[in-house]
Write a protein that holds these residues in place. Structure first.
Motif, PDB file in Angstrom:
ATOM      1  N   ARG A 191       3.076  -4.183  -2.850  1.00 35.01           N
ATOM      2  CA  ARG A 191       3.216  -4.780  -4.134  1.00 35.01           C
ATOM      3  C   ARG A 191       3.874  -6.190  -3.814  1.00 35.01           C
ATOM      4  N   GLU A 215       6.905  -7.888  -1.843  1.00 35.38           N
ATOM      5  CA  GLU A 215       7.861  -7.141  -0.948  1.00 35.38           C
ATOM      6  C   GLU A 215       7.522  -7.796   0.632  1.00 35.38           C
ATOM      7  N   HIS A 273      15.506  -9.231   3.641  1.00 34.92           N
ATOM      8  CA  HIS A 273      15.493 -10.669   2.854  1.00 34.92           C
ATOM      9  C   HIS A 273      16.408 -11.725   3.524  1.00 34.92           C
ATOM     10  N   SER A 286       2.693 -11.340  -0.703  1.00 34.14           N
ATOM     11  CA  SER A 286       4.114 -10.714  -0.030  1.00 34.14           C
ATOM     12  C   SER A 286       4.976 -11.574   0.210  1.00 34.14           C
ATOM     13  N   ASP A 337       5.918  -5.541   6.532  1.00 30.43           N
ATOM     14  CA  ASP A 337       5.785  -4.164   6.093  1.00 30.43           C
ATOM     15  C   ASP A 337       4.491  -4.209   5.266  1.00 30.43           C
ATOM     16  N   SER A 338       4.041  -5.050   4.302  1.00 34.34           N
ATOM     17  CA  SER A 338       2.893  -4.773   3.542  1.00 34.34           C
ATOM     18  C   SER A 338       1.817  -5.036   4.655  1.00 34.34           C
ATOM     19  N   ALA A 386      12.885  -7.420   6.057  1.00 29.56           N
ATOM     20  CA  ALA A 386      13.039  -6.472   5.188  1.00 29.56           C
ATOM     21  C   ALA A 386      14.315  -6.527   4.483  1.00 29.56           C
TER      22      ALA A 386
END
Length: 222
Positions: A34, A37, A116, A109, A41-42, A114
């Motif tokens: 999404r 994000e 932030h 992204s 991770d994406s 993670a």
């Protein structure tokens, strides 16, 4: 080899059999990624999604040619070269899909860790994600090559084993694909970019061995 590669690539594209695995990859990205994000991770999700899709495309690529046409191609160029060209064409199509997916995921992204709290440079992150995608691509190509002719001819067993091995390749310790994806996900916790050089090298080695084995066996089994 160039002519054989173009022949198999054109056959794959014109058959439109590539459409279901490409749609599957799009669904994986739509569900697992999404906008906004964490980028690492994406990219891990995008790389992992490429493995089963590549296995499916490779299986399509080596089984799409009718037996009569396959016999003619093998007689003209040799069975190892003909089978290798089919493997390379399908893998290249999956590779193009992986490149596009990696670029899109990197663009949408959030370039942060993670939590932030740490900024992540998009270009190095995208490079690491692309290398991880190639590791998953080659692992998936290995699965597809081992789960289709000449090793397996039954469609039911071939499909079931392809799905099982693709899943195991993503979760089994020691798998190049799992190591590459885990490096991205773990790095996302701290914002550290881990280049998956060793997993990629291992994936290349395994893919080369598997391709050589199935091409030689194709000569014996026809």
């Amino acid at each position: 080899m160039t002519a054989l590669f173009r022949y198999h690539a054109a056959m794959l594209l014109r058959s439109q059999r590539w459409l279901p695995p490409v749609l599957l990859y799009g669904i994986f990205l739509a569900v697992g990624v999404r906008g906004g994000e964490p980028v690492l991770d994406s990219l891990g999700v995008a790389a992992a999604a490429l493995l089963p899709v590549t296995a499916w495309l490779v299986r399509i690529g080596v089984t799409q040619e009718p037996d009569a046409a396959r016999a003619v191609t093998a007689a003209a160029s040799g069975m190892p070269r003909a089978h290798l060209a089919a493997l390379l064409a399908a893998t290249a199509c999956a590779g193009a899909l992986g490149v596009v997916g990696t670029v899109v995921v990197t663009a949408v992204s959030d370039p942060q860790s993670a939590d932030h709290l740490v900024d992540v440079a998009p270009l190095p992150a995208g490079t690491a994600g692309l290398l991880a995608a190639f590791a998953c691509l080659l692992t998936g190509a290995t699965v597809g090559a081992l789960c289709s002719r000449p090793l397996l001819r039954g469609r039911g067993w071939s499909l079931a084993l392809t799905a099982l091995l693709a899943l195991l390749a993503l979760v089994t310790t020691g798998s190049p694909a799992k190591a590459a994806v885990s490096g991205l996900v773990t790095g996302s916790r701290t914002g550290a970019i881990t280049v998956p050089g060793l997993p990629l090298a291992a994936a290349v080695l395994v893919a080369v061995v598997a391709a050589g084995a199935v091409c030689v066996l194709g000569t014996r089994r026809g």
